[in-house]
Design a protein around this motif. Structure first.
Motif, mmCIF file in Angstrom:
data_model
loop_
_atom_site.group_PDB
_atom_site.id
_atom_site.type_symbol
_atom_site.label_atom_id
_atom_site.label_comp_id
_atom_site.label_asym_id
_atom_site.label_seq_id
_atom_site.Cartn_x
_atom_site.Cartn_y
_atom_site.Cartn_z
ATOM 1 N N TYR A 150 45.298 31.198 12.228
ATOM 2 C CA TYR A 150 46.066 29.962 12.591
ATOM 3 C C TYR A 150 47.291 30.133 12.783
ATOM 4 C CZ TYR A 150 41.666 27.824 10.540
ATOM 5 O OH TYR A 150 40.249 27.527 10.246
ATOM 6 N N PHE A 153 47.314 32.332 8.063
ATOM 7 C CA PHE A 153 48.298 31.310 8.575
ATOM 8 C C PHE A 153 49.521 32.320 8.823
ATOM 9 C CE2 PHE A 153 45.960 28.617 5.740
ATOM 10 C CZ PHE A 153 45.427 27.609 6.558
ATOM 11 N N SER A 197 51.351 26.970 16.841
ATOM 12 C CA SER A 197 50.284 26.164 16.038
ATOM 13 C C SER A 197 48.907 25.974 16.938
ATOM 14 C CB SER A 197 51.024 24.754 15.814
ATOM 15 O OG SER A 197 50.384 23.939 15.181
ATOM 16 N N SER A 223 44.065 31.635 0.790
ATOM 17 C CA SER A 223 44.579 31.980 2.089
ATOM 18 C C SER A 223 45.999 32.579 1.955
ATOM 19 C CB SER A 223 45.264 30.516 2.660
ATOM 20 O OG SER A 223 44.108 29.771 2.849
ATOM 21 N N TRP A 225 39.641 33.483 9.071
ATOM 22 C CA TRP A 225 40.150 32.687 10.136
ATOM 23 C C TRP A 225 41.751 32.696 10.247
ATOM 24 C CZ3 TRP A 225 36.100 30.585 12.948
ATOM 25 C CH2 TRP A 225 35.156 30.384 12.205
ATOM 26 N N ALA A 235 44.332 27.182 16.172
ATOM 27 C CA ALA A 235 43.390 27.647 15.713
ATOM 28 C C ALA A 235 43.227 29.070 16.678
ATOM 29 C CB ALA A 235 42.211 27.290 15.521
ATOM 30 N N TYR A 236 43.347 30.193 16.257
ATOM 31 C CA TYR A 236 43.201 31.493 17.105
ATOM 32 C C TYR A 236 41.854 31.439 17.702
ATOM 33 C CZ TYR A 236 43.666 36.247 18.856
ATOM 34 O OH TYR A 236 43.537 37.393 19.637
ATOM 35 N N ASN A 296 41.413 32.377 4.993
ATOM 36 C CA ASN A 296 42.514 32.013 6.143
ATOM 37 C C ASN A 296 43.766 32.934 6.264
ATOM 38 O OD1 ASN A 296 40.757 29.272 6.573
ATOM 39 N ND2 ASN A 296 41.677 28.880 4.556
ATOM 40 N N ARG A 305 51.034 21.624 8.584
ATOM 41 C CA ARG A 305 49.957 22.284 9.345
ATOM 42 C C ARG A 305 49.064 23.051 8.585
ATOM 43 N NH1 ARG A 305 54.648 24.307 13.545
ATOM 44 N NH2 ARG A 305 54.687 22.428 14.714
#
Length: 231
Positions: free
Chosen positions: A101, A56, A62, A140, A99, A64-65, A54, A130
């Motif tokens: 975010y 962030f 705020s 992450s 991922w 999820a891309y 991940n 978040r």
């Protein structure tokens, strides 16, 4: 234009070894206008020794891309300080199946210098919630403002500290590794473990107060600010 190979992997060896030793969150503080943080973040996204799951980003609102895409790119917020830099970082993450975010507030206020400020003093806590509320697994990277990282270990009362607030909402302290960014006119650029910084009044202060676990030093030059400025 830099690419994913601009920071040699050997420079990252100590950091990668620590992450593999049981760290879950790598919290990196940056100067929003500066290009150079990409020289650290992008090699981390491409490296094979640690597979991050991940990313962030304070630079995205705020969400999820993969769900909301470019809707999260608020040019009136952090993203607007250097859109090309953030686009490169996002692209590197997506290309490596990481991922992405956003963790920033959707609504920010403009200060007198033309920058942006959180709506309230608990923004770091909100960002931290978040980060963990979705029960994200895997390792992450959290890319946030430098002021949100500094003084994590030494000033526990600092409310804007994202690492401190991660601890406050249940993340084990020993699972977090931190990197601060420092601009220097004299010291060789690179990634340093804080305790191994060169001598000098300023660096001695950083070591004494344990500003972060690592310090990413870049030289002050004409490329510090984004070509386009703040949109």
């Amino acid at each position: 234009m830099e690419n994913e190979g601009t920071l040699p992997e050997r420079t990252l060896d100590g950091l990668l070894t620590e992450i593999n030793s049981g760290k879950q969150y790598l919290v990196i503080g940056e100067n929003h206008s500066d290009w150079k943080i990409a020289d650290l973040v992008i090699p981390l996204l491409y490296n094979k020794k640690v597979r991050f799951k991940n990313l962030f980003m304070e630079a995205l609102a705020s969400g999820a891309y993969y769900v909301r895409g470019d809707e999260l790119k608020d040019v009136g917020g952090v993203y607007g300080w250097n859109p090309l830099k953030y686009d490169r970082i996002i692209s590197a993450a997506v290309n490596n199946d990481i991922w992405v975010y956003g963790i920033d507030s959707h609504k920010r206020v403009v200060d007198v210098a033309g920058g942006t400020l959180p709506r309230n003093g608990v923004e770091a806590e909100i960002r931290s919630l978040r980060i963990i509320k979705g029960g994200f697994s895997g390792k992450s990277i959290v890319l946030t403002g430098n002021d949100d990282v500094n003084y994590f270990k030494d000033q526990l009362e600092k409310s804007s500290s994202v690492p401190r607030n991660l601890v406050n909402v249940g993340v084990p302290e020993d699972s977090i590794l931190t990197v601060s960014t420092i601009i220097s006119e004299k010291t060789k650029a690179g990634l340093y473990k804080t305790k191994n910084l060169p001598g000098g009044v300023y660096f001695d202060y950083l070591k004494k107060h344990k500003v972060s676990d690592y310090v990413f030093i870049r030289r002050l030059d004409s490329g510090f600010y984004a070509d386009s400025g703040h949109i």
